[in-house]
Design an enzyme around this catalytic site. Structure first.
Site: not given
Ligand code: NAD
Ligand code: UFG
Length: 338
Positions: A124, A149, A153
């Site tokens: 991330s 969290y 990472k």
């Molecule tokens: P998500 O929660 O939809 O997907 C994660 C999946 O991992 C889920 O299906 C969950 O059931 C599974 N999981 C968790 N723990 C497990 C375990 N012990 N065994 C088996 N399965 C397990 O989230 P996502 O948005 O698809 O994110 C995927 C990955 O990308 C995550 O590692 C997340 O931290 C990372 N990531 C996501 C974002 C974002 O904004 N969505 C940003 C940066 C990084």
């Molecule tokens: N925001 C609002 N209202 C809400 C939700 C979000 O104003 O109800 C704003 C936040 O303050 C931020 C922007 O929208 O300014 C984006 O927020 P998100 O929560 O959608 O995303 P973040 O950038 O905070 O977080 C994301 C991922 C994390 C990751 C992070 C940094 O969700 O997993 O980017 O990479 F760690």
């Protein structure tokens, strides 16, 4: 190639499953459904017309993972499995460290046992912390994370880097995602958070379908043109296609490489509200609230390395992201429970 998607039933995993199948790769999905359901993979099969080997498996459990690796030979693993709610990680840090670090250690141990050397990891942009200036470049030193969290990472990146240093056969690709939003254009799969959404776009789409009354914008007193935070929103299908390139790269190279997956273009919170209104025709009621603890003002990528080395760039714009997010939510107002 055959690719194992650990945590592949989730939001990014299910979209990556479609992109890999469409690129001609085979996939195996392992998930414990901690934050997802098997329905997402059934819909991946519907979109692609291909069948998927799906295992209910806990990635922290060696026996579960041996069963997965023994079923069919795996060329590359993508490690999506993890808990990702930033706020919950502050309240329950041990749960986050236990699950996220354990998935990584178990995967590495079972991969070594089974002779699988290639792994792509979901990292991330949060690992850049708030010490670095935007745009973030892969060569920058990692920063201090503002929540457990984020630290998981950062630590997992270190674990993978050290494992690859010790084993010259290993290939590790660390993908630093920026802000994935949107959904597959079919509207069959999309983001389906449990409970109150933590992230901006699912909150907006739930306001749009009437599940929430209004959006709270977290702060309008930042040093940005409209006072709200800026992020690098990326269409989840662009992100998914980045994984296809990363998997192909991992199969051909040794050592560790880091890639930002972002567009390089920032949008503010209010830009997103406006773009969503334009794409959906739905007015989003919002109120300005206080800043959210731990938010950085600005976060966007320098995405040139992925373009140069992987030959990947994001193709979809903010209109596509908003249109596809709305298409998914309006067709599935209660997510996969519909
Ligand atoms: P998500 O929660 O939809 O997907 C994660 C999946 O991992 C889920 O299906 C969950 O059931 C599974 N999981 C968790 N723990 C497990 C375990 N012990 N065994 C088996 N399965 C397990 O989230 P996502 O948005 O698809 O994110 C995927 C990955 O990308 C995550 O590692 C997340 O931290 C990372 N990531 C996501 C974002 C974002 O904004 N969505 C940003 C940066 C990084
Ligand atoms: N925001 C609002 N209202 C809400 C939700 C979000 O104003 O109800 C704003 C936040 O303050 C931020 C922007 O929208 O300014 C984006 O927020 P998100 O929560 O959608 O995303 P973040 O950038 O905070 O977080 C994301 C991922 C994390 C990751 C992070 C940094 O969700 O997993 O980017 O990479 F760690």
């Amino acid at each position: 190639m055959r690719v194992l998607l650990a945590g592949g039933a989730g939001y990014i995993g299910s979209h990556t499953a479609v992109a890999l199948l469409e690129a001609g790769h085979d996939i195996v999905v392992a998930d414990n459904y901690a934050n997802s359901s098997a329905e997402a993979i059934r819909r991946v099969e519907e979109i692609t017309g291909k069948s998927v080997d799906l295992f209910e498996a806990d990635v922290t459990n060696h026996e579960d993972m041996r069963r997965v690796f023994d079923a069919k030979p795996i060329d590359v693993v993508i490690h999506f499995a993890g808990l990702k709610a930033v706020g919950e990680s502050v309240e329950k840090p041990v749960k986050y460290y236990r699950n996220n670090i354990d998935t990584t250690l178990t995967l590495l141990e079972v991969m070594a046992e089974k002779g699988v050397h290639n792994i792509v990891f979901s990292s991330s942009a949060t690992v850049y912390g708030d010490e670095n200036d935007v745009p973030y470049v892969e060569t920058m030193k990692k920063g201090s994370c503002t929540n457990p969290y984020g630290w998981t990472k950062s630590m997992m990146e270190q674990i993978f880097t050290d494992a690859a240093k010790a084993d010259p056969e290993m290939s590790v690709v660390l993908l630093r995602y920026f802000n994935p939003i949107g959904a597959h254009e079919s509207g069959l799969i999309g983001e389906d958070p449990q409970g109150i959404p933590n992230n901006l776009m699912p909150y907006i789409t739930q306001v749009a379908v009437g599940r929430r009354d209004h959006l709270t914008v977290f702060g309008d007193d930042y040093d940005t043109p409209d006072g709200t935070c800026r992020r690098d929103y990326i269409h989840v299908m662009d992100l998914a296609e980045g994984h296809v390139k990363a998997v192909e790269y991992a199969a051909e190279h040794k050592g560790t490489e880091i890639f930002n997956l972002g567009t390089g273009t920032p949008y503010s919170v209010l830009d997103i509200v406006k773009a969503f209104r334009k794409a959906s025709g739905v007015e989003i009621k919002y109120e300005i609230g206080p800043r959210r603890a731990g938010d950085v003002q600005d976060c966007w990528a320098d995405a040139t390395k992925a373009e140069k080395v992987l030959g990947w760039t994001a193709k979809r714009g903010i209109e596509d992201m908003c249109r596809d997010a709305w298409n998914w939510q309006s067709k599935n107002p209660n997510g996969y429970r519909d």
